[in-house]
Scaffold this motif. Structure first.
Motif, PDB file in Angstrom:
ATOM      1  N   ASP A  38       0.960  -1.389  -0.037  1.00  0.00           N
ATOM      2  CA  ASP A  38      -0.046   0.011  -0.009  1.00  0.00           C
ATOM      3  C   ASP A  38       0.952   1.471  -0.166  1.00  0.00           C
ATOM      4  N   HIS A  39       2.123   1.078  -0.203  1.00  0.00           N
ATOM      5  CA  HIS A  39       3.209   2.282  -0.362  1.00  0.00           C
ATOM      6  C   HIS A  39       3.579   2.913   1.185  1.00  0.00           C
ATOM      7  N   LYS A  40       3.366   1.970   2.092  1.00  0.00           N
ATOM      8  CA  LYS A  40       3.494   2.622   3.402  1.00  0.00           C
ATOM      9  C   LYS A  40       4.574   1.887   4.117  1.00  0.00           C
ATOM     10  N   SER A  41       5.378   2.482   4.901  1.00  0.00           N
ATOM     11  CA  SER A  41       6.336   1.867   5.682  1.00  0.00           C
ATOM     12  C   SER A  41       5.978   1.736   6.999  1.00  0.00           C
ATOM     13  N   ASN A  42       6.416   0.796   7.861  1.00  0.00           N
ATOM     14  CA  ASN A  42       6.028   0.998   9.253  1.00  0.00           C
ATOM     15  C   ASN A  42       7.180   1.498  10.100  1.00  0.00           C
ATOM     16  N   ALA A  43       8.050   1.924   9.538  1.00  0.00           N
ATOM     17  CA  ALA A  43       9.379   2.565  10.145  1.00  0.00           C
ATOM     18  C   ALA A  43       8.767   3.757  10.936  1.00  0.00           C
ATOM     19  N   THR A  44       9.737   3.857  12.142  1.00  0.00           N
ATOM     20  CA  THR A  44       9.411   5.044  12.912  1.00  0.00           C
ATOM     21  C   THR A  44      10.847   5.583  13.348  1.00  0.00           C
ATOM     22  N   GLY A  45      10.873   6.588  14.096  1.00  0.00           N
ATOM     23  CA  GLY A  45      11.895   7.230  14.492  1.00  0.00           C
ATOM     24  C   GLY A  45      12.727   7.841  13.128  1.00  0.00           C
ATOM     25  N   LEU A  46      12.039   8.467  12.399  1.00  0.00           N
ATOM     26  CA  LEU A  46      12.404   9.261  10.988  1.00  0.00           C
ATOM     27  C   LEU A  46      12.467  10.705  11.518  1.00  0.00           C
ATOM     28  N   LEU A  47      13.292  11.499  10.565  1.00  0.00           N
ATOM     29  CA  LEU A  47      13.277  12.999  10.752  1.00  0.00           C
ATOM     30  C   LEU A  47      12.132  13.344  10.197  1.00  0.00           C
ATOM     31  N   GLN A  48      11.385  14.257  11.040  1.00  0.00           N
ATOM     32  CA  GLN A  48      10.051  15.032  10.668  1.00  0.00           C
ATOM     33  C   GLN A  48      10.104  16.319   9.946  1.00  0.00           C
ATOM     34  N   GLN A  49      11.567  16.760  10.201  1.00  0.00           N
ATOM     35  CA  GLN A  49      11.707  18.081   9.354  1.00  0.00           C
ATOM     36  C   GLN A  49      13.123  18.032   8.762  1.00  0.00           C
ATOM     37  N   SER A  84       6.022  10.161  -8.149  1.00  0.00           N
ATOM     38  CA  SER A  84       5.805   8.764  -7.213  1.00  0.00           C
ATOM     39  C   SER A  84       5.531   9.237  -6.036  1.00  0.00           C
ATOM     40  N   ILE A  85       5.180   8.287  -5.235  1.00  0.00           N
ATOM     41  CA  ILE A  85       4.531   8.843  -3.588  1.00  0.00           C
ATOM     42  C   ILE A  85       4.784   7.466  -2.736  1.00  0.00           C
ATOM     43  N   ALA A  86       5.238   7.737  -1.382  1.00  0.00           N
ATOM     44  CA  ALA A  86       5.267   6.616  -0.555  1.00  0.00           C
ATOM     45  C   ALA A  86       5.114   7.409   0.798  1.00  0.00           C
ATOM     46  N   PHE A  87       4.838   6.737   1.987  1.00  0.00           N
ATOM     47  CA  PHE A  87       4.485   7.091   3.366  1.00  0.00           C
ATOM     48  C   PHE A  87       5.611   6.545   4.358  1.00  0.00           C
ATOM     49  N   ALA A  88       5.870   7.163   5.293  1.00  0.00           N
ATOM     50  CA  ALA A  88       6.688   6.422   6.577  1.00  0.00           C
ATOM     51  C   ALA A  88       6.474   7.602   7.812  1.00  0.00           C
ATOM     52  N   ASP A  89       6.201   7.182   8.865  1.00  0.00           N
ATOM     53  CA  ASP A  89       6.318   7.822  10.040  1.00  0.00           C
ATOM     54  C   ASP A  89       5.533   9.187  10.114  1.00  0.00           C
ATOM     55  N   GLY A  90       4.394   9.270   9.318  1.00  0.00           N
ATOM     56  CA  GLY A  90       3.689  10.482   9.555  1.00  0.00           C
ATOM     57  C   GLY A  90       4.010  11.397   8.243  1.00  0.00           C
ATOM     58  N   ARG A  91       4.850  11.022   7.346  1.00  0.00           N
ATOM     59  CA  ARG A  91       5.297  11.943   6.210  1.00  0.00           C
ATOM     60  C   ARG A  91       5.156  11.241   4.890  1.00  0.00           C
ATOM     61  N   LEU A  92       4.504  12.283   3.807  1.00  0.00           N
ATOM     62  CA  LEU A  92       4.715  11.520   2.508  1.00  0.00           C
ATOM     63  C   LEU A  92       6.154  11.763   2.050  1.00  0.00           C
ATOM     64  N   TYR A  93       6.481  11.193   1.188  1.00  0.00           N
ATOM     65  CA  TYR A  93       7.684  11.402   0.408  1.00  0.00           C
ATOM     66  C   TYR A  93       7.191  11.262  -1.170  1.00  0.00           C
ATOM     67  N   VAL A  94       7.311  12.491  -1.737  1.00  0.00           N
ATOM     68  CA  VAL A  94       6.738  12.638  -3.093  1.00  0.00           C
ATOM     69  C   VAL A  94       7.986  13.096  -4.085  1.00  0.00           C
ATOM     70  N   TYR A  95       8.463  12.172  -4.905  1.00  0.00           N
ATOM     71  CA  TYR A  95       9.506  12.135  -5.883  1.00  0.00           C
ATOM     72  C   TYR A  95       9.238  12.475  -7.242  1.00  0.00           C
ATOM     73  N   GLY A  96       9.497  13.747  -7.774  1.00  0.00           N
ATOM     74  CA  GLY A  96       9.282  14.282  -8.947  1.00  0.00           C
ATOM     75  C   GLY A  96      10.070  13.612 -10.143  1.00  0.00           C
ATOM     76  N   GLU A  97       9.325  13.406 -11.113  1.00  0.00           N
ATOM     77  CA  GLU A  97       9.815  12.455 -12.239  1.00  0.00           C
ATOM     78  C   GLU A  97      10.985  13.424 -13.324  1.00  0.00           C
ATOM     79  N   SER A  98      10.752  14.753 -13.221  1.00  0.00           N
ATOM     80  CA  SER A  98      11.703  15.358 -14.030  1.00  0.00           C
ATOM     81  C   SER A  98      12.757  16.122 -13.302  1.00  0.00           C
ATOM     82  N   SER A  99      12.563  16.697 -12.003  1.00  0.00           N
ATOM     83  CA  SER A  99      13.210  17.411 -11.187  1.00  0.00           C
ATOM     84  C   SER A  99      14.311  16.646 -10.390  1.00  0.00           C
ATOM     85  N   GLY A 100      13.880  15.107 -10.173  1.00  0.00           N
ATOM     86  CA  GLY A 100      14.907  14.482  -9.421  1.00  0.00           C
ATOM     87  C   GLY A 100      14.852  15.098  -7.989  1.00  0.00           C
TER      88      GLY A 100
END
Length: 428
Positions: A39-50, A352-368
């Motif tokens: 479902d594009h979600k990680s169960n990881a915790t303890g990740l940087l929030q900012q 493309s998109i994924a989720f972990a520890d309260g944050r979305l990770y959004v990866y642009g296809e042209s900008s990188g």
């Protein structure tokens, strides 16, 4: 002549709940396409929030992954992916600690341009799946192989066209196999649209009946409603659910397929199934119910508010987040399908998109560029960004940066063809 060891990975799931292979995964692992539960979600915790203004620190870079759009499986200190180089497909295992290569296994010749349309570049498109001490991979030409996870040695291989009568999709095989208990589930397409193979031997255990189309690019997920287990995927005509017991068609819905490329993995939420595709198709939510031991699907809504190309959609707290092709990131109410907000990313027509520890990770296809975003139905709230240090020099033709981001073992993994970057994102 086809060589038996080709390479394009498949997404794999297990158990009636839709999780991967029936074992307890460490919380910070990403063992298959889409993570532990596809479902594009990680169960990881303890990740940087900012993140700082410069973004998270680069831990290492790997520069010999070859061509292709395969994402990653990460488990027990190792990263697994696929690539193509010098006319050969291969699987790679990389040590997470330092980015060194642990092993590389050749899987056969890269399919020629007569096999499928290479206008968006060739190479593997799917992600390896971990199944205990095995890794399951599937290449763009249809070679499915089971590898030893420690050594990369080939245990068995099958070919989706030669062995099961399938047909290579227009853009190559790209869906990731599903591992369900002791079976590997893949979609060759055509008469045997879906097959389940014995995990240990590769022998056929089940083949679907009553549905004949060329396979598209949607990874199978397992769904159980009313005690009835099904394999759910989609093709040109839309969603289709097969019995996990005998392969018969249990329900279909024609609202989310298209003739060009149906790609996005369905999202399961209790007895509801959400699906979307691009090319002016839109999205649907269907309710699956059971009556006298039979399943049926009722449309809850269909609209054009999400038209996801292949960057994926993630469900968090009853809201969906994903990139609507050429329109921007869309936050959509799951129950109603209405848009809560949308945000365009400068220079990117998709992401493309994924989720972990309260944050979305959004990866642009042209900008990188990968954005760290707080998922909220109120508005886009960014908490930092990082851009890959460089982009590939390989010829992507019309292709872009299409490998999905992965978050596992305290790191963010990003890929652009032959280049893999690992960033440290764990709290210190």
């Amino acid at each position: 002549m086809h060589l038996r060891y080709g390479l394009i990975v498949c997404w794999i799931v297990v158990c009636s709940s839709g999780t991967a292979y029936n074992q307890d995964w460490p919380a910070d692992s990403w063992p298959q396409w889409g993570g532990p539960n596809r479902d594009h979600k990680s169960n990881a915790t303890g990740l940087l929030q900012q993140w700082s203004k410069s973004g998270p620190a680069l831990a290492w870079q790997f520069s010999d992954a070859g061509a292709g759009y395969s994402s990653f499986s990460v488990f027990d200190g190792k990263l697994y992916t696929l690539g193509a180089k010098d006319g050969k497909n291969f699987a790679i295992c990389i040590n997470i600690a330092d980015g060194s290569e642990a092993w590389r296994t050749e899987l056969g010749s890269v399919p020629d341009e007569e096999s499928y349309n290479h206008g968006w570049a060739g190479g593997p498109r799917s992600t390896p799946t971990i199944a205990g001490d095995r890794v399951i991979v599937l290449d763009d030409g249809g070679t499915l192989a089971c590898l030893d996870r420690s050594s990369g040695d080939v245990q068995w291989s099958r070919h989706l066209v030669e062995d099961f009568g399938g047909a290579i999709p227009k853009w190559g095989y790209a869906a990731s196999p599903l591992v369900d208990k002791d079976c590997v589930v893949v979609c060759p397409g055509m008469t045997k649209f879906l097959v389940a193979l014995d995990l240990a031997s590769g022998d056929e255990r089940l083949a679907s009946t009553g549905f004949e189309e060329r396979a598209h690019y949607v990874s199978v997920v397992k769904h159980t409603v009313g005690g009835i287990p099904t394999y759910v995927t989609a093709a040109e005509s839309g969603l289709v659910a097969f019995s996990a017991e005998n392969g018969s068609v249990l329900w279909t819905h024609n609202g989310s397929g298209n003739a060009t490329a149906t790609v996005t993995t369905p999202i399961l939420n209790d007895n509801l199934v959400y699906h979307t595709s691009a090319y002016s198709t839109g999205c649907v939510l269907v309710e699956v119910t059971t009556n006298d031991g039979k399943l049926s699907a009722r449309q809850v809504y269909k609209n054009l508010n999400q038209q996801n190309h292949h960057g994926g959609v993630v469900l968090i707290d009853e809201h969906l987040y994903g990139y609507r092709r050429r329109a921007g990131i869309v936050c959509q109410d799951f129950a109603s399908g209405e848009i809560a907000w949308s945000e365009r990313l400068s220079g990117d027509s998709s992401a493309s998109i994924a989720f972990a520890d309260g944050r979305l990770y959004v990866y642009g296809e042209s900008s990188g560029t990968c954005y760290l975003v707080e998922p909220t139905p109120v508005k886009w709230i960014e908490h930092g960004r990082v851009t890959i240090p460089k982009q590939t020099l390989l010829d992507r033709r019309q292709g872009k940066i299409w490998a999905h981001p992965v978050i596992a073992e305290g790191k963010l993994f990003l890929r652009d063809m032959d280049l893999i970057f690992a960033f440290d994102i764990a709290e210190q």
